[in-house]
Enzyme design. Structure first.
Site, mmCIF file in Angstrom:
data_model
loop_
_atom_site.group_PDB
_atom_site.id
_atom_site.type_symbol
_atom_site.label_atom_id
_atom_site.label_comp_id
_atom_site.label_asym_id
_atom_site.label_seq_id
_atom_site.Cartn_x
_atom_site.Cartn_y
_atom_site.Cartn_z
ATOM 1 C CE LYS A 73 -4.480 0.796 0.289
ATOM 2 N NZ LYS A 73 -5.602 -0.101 -0.017
ATOM 3 C CG ASP A 117 -7.311 3.092 -0.812
ATOM 4 O OD1 ASP A 117 -7.642 1.903 -0.757
ATOM 5 O OD2 ASP A 117 -7.486 3.875 0.153
HETATM 6 N N1 GLU Z 1 -7.344 0.007 -2.789
HETATM 7 C C1 GLU Z 1 -8.080 -1.184 -3.067
HETATM 8 C C2 GLU Z 1 -8.070 -2.095 -1.862
HETATM 9 O O1 GLU Z 1 -8.099 -1.627 -0.741
HETATM 10 C C3 GLU Z 1 -7.649 -1.861 -4.359
HETATM 11 C C4 GLU Z 1 -6.202 -2.167 -4.480
HETATM 12 C C5 GLU Z 1 -5.804 -2.666 -5.867
HETATM 13 O O2 GLU Z 1 -6.637 -2.731 -6.748
HETATM 14 O O3 GLU Z 1 -4.626 -2.992 -6.008
HETATM 15 O O4 GLU Z 1 -8.092 -3.309 -1.942
#
Ligand code: GLU
Length: 451
Positions: A130, A170
Site C-alpha cells: 500500500k 484508493d
Molecule cells: N485500494 C483497493 C483495496 O483496498 C484496491 C487495491 C488494488 O486494486 O490494487 O483493496
C-alpha cells in the site's frame, strides 16, 4: 478466544506495540488478526516455530520520500510519500495508493498488512502493499493534481514494476490520477507495462474495475444472506461514504431489489426514506466524484431526503449495513445501535471501518459480519485480472469479468466458511478470513525457509 489465556498472545502484542510506537491503526489491524491466529497456532506448531505471523507483521520494507510540487500560485509545497511493501510470498506486492490528509505511516502499514490477507483470499497471485501521501486533493485544481502525481511518480517509479509491485487507486486516487501517474512512469522508463491497475480502457485498463469493490461487497453480502435462505429483495440498507465503493455498492443493492436509505461524507449523512434509485445514485456519482461536491446538497436535488450534519448513519434502522467510507468509522456503540435495531448482516466495503469494540460486538451477537479483507476484495481481484489481461496483451469481455468477480467472491465466502464455521453452525467470517488468508501466505513462506 479468551485473550488472557494466551500468554504468547499478550507477549506478541506487547512486542508489536513496542516496535510500532504511535501507530495505533497498525497495532489494531495486527491485533484483530492475531486474536484468531494464536489459537490456530496451537495446532500448527510449524507456523509458530517459524515465526510466520511475527514475520508478516514486519513489512518487507517501508519506503518514504519527499514529494515537492508547485501550486497554481507558484508556492512550493512539500508532501510526504510512502510505499509499504508488506509481503510478496505469493506474488508481486499489490495494493492501492491513498491521497488524503489522514495518511500516515501507521495507516499505510495497516492497509498493507490487511492487503496481504485480502489478496491471498482472492486466490490470485498477489502479495500485499500500500502507498500514498498526506496530499489533500480536495480543493486542488486538475493541474495541481497532475503536477503532484507526476512528482510522486518521479520518486515511486524506482520501487515498482509489473513483476515487482503494482499500485492502484484508493481514497483520493481514481482513474484520472492513475492516468497521470501511468503517463509519468511511461515517460521516465520508456516502458509500457502493467505497472499500475485501475487504468483507462484505452491504455490497458479492465472493464468493471471501477464497479468491482462495491459490487463485490454486495455479492459477498448476498452469499452471507443465502446461508440463512435470505436475499436482498425488500431489505433496507444503510451505507456510509459516497465515493466509488459506496455508490457502486448502492447500485448493486438496488439492482438486487434492496432499498438504500443513506449515504454520507465527512460532513454528515443523508437519509432518503423513499430509497435511492439509479437516477439518484448517478446524481451522487457526478456530484461527488466529478464535481467534488458535498453530499449535503443531495437534499436540494431530492427534497424527500434529510441531512444530518456531523454524524454517521448507524442510528438509522436497517436490515443490512455497509460501511464504505474509511477506517474506524463504525465504533462499538454504533455496532450496538445497529444490533439493537435488528441488523441482520454487515459487509465492510471500506478497510477496517469497524473498530475492535465494534467487531467484538458483532461477533458476540452472532451477526453475519464480513470484514473488509473478505468483503471488499472484489476491487483488488479485478486488479489481478487486469494484470493478467496486460500480460496476455488482451482485453476480456464484460460478461466474462462479471462472472469471474462473482466466482471469486463466492470462493472467498467458501474459504470463510471452511475456516470460520463454529460448532453451533455460526460462521465467524472474521476468523475464517484471517485463517484462510494467513494459511496461504504462511505455507508459501514455509517453503522459502528463513528469509
Ligand atoms: N485500494 C483497493 C483495496 O483496498 C484496491 C487495491 C488494488 O486494486 O490494487 O483493496
Amino acid at each position: 478466544m479468551a485473550v488472557s489465556d494466551h500468554v504468547d498472545f499478550n507477549g506478541f502484542m506487547e512486542g508489536v506495540k513496542r516496535r510500532n510506537p504511535y501507530q495505533p491503526e497498525f497495532v489494531q489491524a495486527v491485533q484483530e488478526v492475531a486474536e484468531d491466529i494464536f489459537p490456530f497456532l496451537d495446532s500448527n506448531e510449524e507456523y509458530h516455530s517459524q515465526q510466520i505471523l511475527r514475520r508478516i507483521a514486519e513489512p518487507d520494507r517501508v519506503v518514504s520520500f519527499r514529494v515537492c510540487w508547485e501550486d497554481d500560485n507558484g508556492n512550493v509545497r512539500v508532501q510526504r510519500g510512502w510505499r509499504v511493501q508488506n509481503n510478496n510470498a505469493i506474488g508481486p506486492y499489490k495494493g492501492g495508493l491513498r491521497f488524503h490528509p489522514s495518511v500516515t505511516e501507521s495507516v499505510l502499514k495497516f492497509l498493507a498488512f490487511e492487503q496481504t490477507f485480502k489478496n491471498a483470499l482472492t486466490g490470485l497471485p498477489m502479495g500485499g502493499g500500500k502507498g500514498g501521501s498526506n496530499f489533500n486533493p480536495k480543493g486542488k485544481s486538475v493541474r495541481e493534481i497532475q503536477r503532484f502525481c507526476q512528482s510522486f511518480m518521479t520518486e515511486l517509479y524506482r520501487h515498482i514494476g509489473a513483476d515487482v509491485d503494482v499500485p492502484a487507486g484508493d481514497i483520493g486516487v481514481g482513474g484520472r490520477e492513475i492516468g497521470f501517474m501511468f503517463g509519468q512512469y511511461k515517460r521516465i522508463t520508456g516502458q509500457f507495462t502493467g505497472v499500475l491497475t485501475g487504468k483507462g480502457l484505452e491504455y490497458g485498463g479492465s472493464l468493471i474495475r471501477p464497479e468491482a469493490t462495491g459490487y463485490g461487497a454486495v455479492y459477498f453480502l448476498a452469499n452471507m444472506l443465502a446461508t440463512k435462505d435470505q436475499d436482498l429483495v425488500g431489505k433496507t440498507a444503510v451505507i456510509s461514504g459516497s465515493g466509488n465503493v459506496a455508490t457502486h455498492a448502492a447500485e448493486k443493492i438496488v439492482q438486487l431489489g434492496g432499498k438504500v436509505l443513506t449515504l454520507s461524507d465527512s460532513g454528515g449523512f443523508i437519509h432518503d426514506p423513499d430509497g435511492l434509485t439509479q437516477e439518484k445514485i448517478d446524481w451522487v456519482k457526478t456530484h461527488k466524484t466529478h464535481r467534488r461536491g458535498r453530499i449535503e446538497e443531495y437534499v436540494e436535488a431530492f427534497p424527500g431526503a434529510s441531512f444530518t450534519a456531523g454524524k454517521t448513519p448507524w442510528g438509522v434502522p436497517c436490515d443490512v449495513a455497509l460501511p464504505c467510507a474509511t477506517q474506524n468509522e463504525l465504533l462499538g456503540e454504533d455496532a450496538k445501535a445497529l444490533i439493537a435495531n435488528g441488523v441482520k448482516a454487515v459487509s465492510e466495503g471500506a478497510n477496517m471501518p469497524t473498530d475492535l469494540d465494534g467487531v467484538h460486538a458483532f461477533r458476540g451477537a452472532k451477526i453475519l459480519f464480513a470484514p473488509g479483507k473478505a468483503a471488499n476484495a472484489g476491487g483488488v481481484a479485478v486488479s489481478g485480472l487486469e494484470m493478467s489481461q496486460n500480460s496476455e496483451r488482451r482485453s476480456w469481455k464484460e460478461e466474462e469479468l462479471q462472472q469471474m468477480l462473482k466466482d471469486i467472491m463466492a470462493g472467498i465466502h467458501k474459504s470463510c466458511e471452511t475456516y470460520g464455521r463454529q460448532g453451533d453452525g455460526y460462521i465467524d467470517y472474521v476468523k475464517g478470513a484471517n485463517i484462510g488468508g494467513f494459511k496461504k501466505v504462511a505455507d508459501a513462506m514455509l517453503a522459502f525457509g528463513v528469509v
